[in-house]
Design an enzyme around this catalytic site. Sequence first.
Site, PDB file in Angstrom:
ATOM      1  N   ASP A 183       0.667  -1.112   0.050  1.00 41.68           N
ATOM      2  CA  ASP A 183       0.079  -0.027  -0.108  1.00 41.68           C
ATOM      3  C   ASP A 183       0.750   1.148   0.166  1.00 41.68           C
ATOM      4  O   ASP A 183       1.462   1.498   1.043  1.00 41.68           O
ATOM      5  CB  ASP A 183      -0.888  -0.122   1.352  1.00 41.68           C
ATOM      6  CG  ASP A 183      -2.061   1.095   1.224  1.00 41.68           C
ATOM      7  OD1 ASP A 183      -1.880   2.071   0.314  1.00 41.68           O
ATOM      8  OD2 ASP A 183      -2.592   1.254   2.183  1.00 41.68           O
TER       9      ASP A 183
ATOM     10  N   ASP B 260      -3.807   7.161  -4.036  1.00 42.49           N
ATOM     11  CA  ASP B 260      -3.609   5.994  -2.742  1.00 42.49           C
ATOM     12  C   ASP B 260      -4.212   4.817  -3.505  1.00 42.49           C
ATOM     13  O   ASP B 260      -5.398   4.560  -3.818  1.00 42.49           O
ATOM     14  CB  ASP B 260      -4.679   6.485  -1.687  1.00 42.49           C
ATOM     15  CG  ASP B 260      -4.537   5.390  -0.485  1.00 42.49           C
ATOM     16  OD1 ASP B 260      -3.922   4.371  -0.532  1.00 42.49           O
ATOM     17  OD2 ASP B 260      -5.166   5.720   0.303  1.00 42.49           O
TER      18      ASP B 260
ATOM     19  N   HIS C 263     -11.979   5.752   2.106  1.00 38.05           N
ATOM     20  CA  HIS C 263     -12.104   7.238   2.965  1.00 38.05           C
ATOM     21  C   HIS C 263     -11.806   8.381   1.684  1.00 38.05           C
ATOM     22  O   HIS C 263     -11.679   7.853   0.501  1.00 38.05           O
ATOM     23  CB  HIS C 263     -10.981   7.262   3.668  1.00 38.05           C
ATOM     24  CG  HIS C 263      -9.692   7.111   3.121  1.00 38.05           C
ATOM     25  ND1 HIS C 263      -8.679   7.820   2.377  1.00 38.05           N
ATOM     26  CD2 HIS C 263      -8.878   5.789   3.202  1.00 38.05           C
ATOM     27  CE1 HIS C 263      -7.658   7.387   2.107  1.00 38.05           C
ATOM     28  NE2 HIS C 263      -7.812   5.885   2.411  1.00 38.05           N
TER      29      HIS C 263
ATOM     30  N   HIS D  33      -6.936  11.538   4.668  1.00 41.29           N
ATOM     31  CA  HIS D  33      -7.986  11.445   5.082  1.00 41.29           C
ATOM     32  C   HIS D  33      -8.926  12.562   5.244  1.00 41.29           C
ATOM     33  O   HIS D  33      -8.715  13.492   6.271  1.00 41.29           O
ATOM     34  CB  HIS D  33      -8.178  10.619   6.573  1.00 41.29           C
ATOM     35  CG  HIS D  33      -7.565   9.263   6.642  1.00 41.29           C
ATOM     36  ND1 HIS D  33      -6.825   8.795   7.649  1.00 41.29           N
ATOM     37  CD2 HIS D  33      -7.064   8.496   5.427  1.00 41.29           C
ATOM     38  CE1 HIS D  33      -6.225   7.517   7.343  1.00 41.29           C
ATOM     39  NE2 HIS D  33      -6.453   7.350   6.046  1.00 41.29           N
TER      40      HIS D  33
ATOM     41  N   GLU E  51     -10.905   1.123  -0.682  1.00 46.76           N
ATOM     42  CA  GLU E  51     -10.262   0.028  -0.251  1.00 46.76           C
ATOM     43  C   GLU E  51     -11.025  -1.214   0.255  1.00 46.76           C
ATOM     44  O   GLU E  51     -11.898  -0.675   1.113  1.00 46.76           O
ATOM     45  CB  GLU E  51      -8.949   0.348   0.418  1.00 46.76           C
ATOM     46  CG  GLU E  51      -9.358   1.315   1.461  1.00 46.76           C
ATOM     47  CD  GLU E  51      -8.019   1.656   2.267  1.00 46.76           C
ATOM     48  OE1 GLU E  51      -6.950   0.963   2.174  1.00 46.76           O
ATOM     49  OE2 GLU E  51      -7.965   2.819   2.911  1.00 46.76           O
TER      50      GLU E  51
ATOM     51  N   GLU F 253      -6.918  -1.424  -3.509  1.00 43.41           N
ATOM     52  CA  GLU F 253      -7.399  -0.410  -3.384  1.00 43.41           C
ATOM     53  C   GLU F 253      -7.285   0.468  -4.694  1.00 43.41           C
ATOM     54  O   GLU F 253      -6.247   0.431  -5.440  1.00 43.41           O
ATOM     55  CB  GLU F 253      -6.681   0.491  -2.241  1.00 43.41           C
ATOM     56  CG  GLU F 253      -6.929   1.829  -2.109  1.00 43.41           C
ATOM     57  CD  GLU F 253      -6.072   2.562  -0.824  1.00 43.41           C
ATOM     58  OE1 GLU F 253      -6.790   3.342  -0.448  1.00 43.41           O
ATOM     59  OE2 GLU F 253      -5.206   1.830  -0.248  1.00 43.41           O
TER      60      GLU F 253
END
Length: 450
Positions: A223, A234, A303, A311, A336, A431
């Site tokens: 990740d 992300d 998120h 976040h 994710e 993700e």
Amino acid sequence: MAAKTADQLSGLKLDGATDKLTTKQNGTNGTTADASDPDSDEGDEDDAADAGAANTAGTGDKKKKKKKKKPKKKKAGGAKVQSDPPRVPVSQLFPNNTYPVGQEVEYQDGQQYRTTSEEKRHLDRMRNDFLAEYREGAEIHRQTRAWAQKNIKPGMTLTEIAEGIENCTRALTGHQGLEEGDNLIAGVGFPTGLSINHCAAHYTPNTTSKPWVLGEKDVLKVDFGVHVNQRIVDSAFTMSWDSQYDNLLAAVKDATNTGVKAAGIDVRVGEIGEQIQEAMESYEVTIDGKTYPVKSIRNLNGHDIVQGSIHGGKSVPIVKSNDQTKMEEGEIFAIETFGSTGRGYVQDDMEVSHYALRPDAPNVPLRVSSAKSLLNVIKKNFGTLPWCRRYLDRLGQEKYLLGLNSLVSNGIVQDYPPLVDQKGCYTAQFEHTILLRPNVKEVVSRGDDY
């Protein structure tokens, strides 16, 4: 980057949609730039033909002298193909900020008008700089993870893997992050998560950690994030070297793609969670002769992402939920999902490595002098982007643990401990980052790999 537990700070190919990445205006792929060659020999061939024609003319005729064409100059920058390992900044491979477009998916459920609405298309065109930054970051992520998927092997230490990924990211952004403020321009979006087996998220090795060697039977979550102008891409994937884990990985990939497909403007996040859970938990996996149901890890979430912060405040559950929060036009989400053969519930464990300056950090007096100087380093080099202790070591910081603990205890810095399910179980993660553009949903991090 994974979500934290549900009561703390929060923090995924589509059926019937276009799977291929497209490149705006040119036909490039992830490794080459403009296909036209500025050093073409066509001009030389024309000159040779003209000279031959002149020699065959009658001697009494007045020969006309042809003006010789000037050779075309080479373009600045030069590189057209990525190196191995990747070290050529992506901006040199794609001139004029024309980066590959992610997977574009039309909105459904009565929102098809957005695709053809001139008003929505106009709003989309107004965000060219924003889109270019996200697409550059996504291309850097694709090229870096292609290197990672090819080179990560059992027998490597997690430190070797993390530094290999981060060195690629820094090289491809063109920002090494060693000069004050350089990492805030572009670079690593957050520490490389390398979580193994029952550890689901938020593990990266500290410099002082005992070397952790990747094993043949391990399930590794990778990740990592890339940012350009603090716009974070992300995206995560899972690797294993034993086919008995294939169904676990398939379950989580399916769940993530289900979440990506379900997401959209005005969609309630609780409804997305229900669809994710249904996809995830339709799978089971047999490991060492024992069959396990695959469970969604109920206290981990996707998120939203805002500029400078991984976040943003909204969470996307991966189980059925009554959360009526809606996704909105212009928002960015990390979809994710995490699957487990264990309890499907994680808790904090092991040594902390991930940290981030809280955007709402209180202005409190700091009695530890090293905390004051460390806070200054954090603000100037990371802002509110997440970082880890290895990054402080890389900047030459020493004996900072007392100051760091002071910043955490005073609520100025948020720590993100590793998140683990029960020992002996296996977890997986996939993700994607999606952009809820006014006229289309773009899975910006989509690649041929996942």
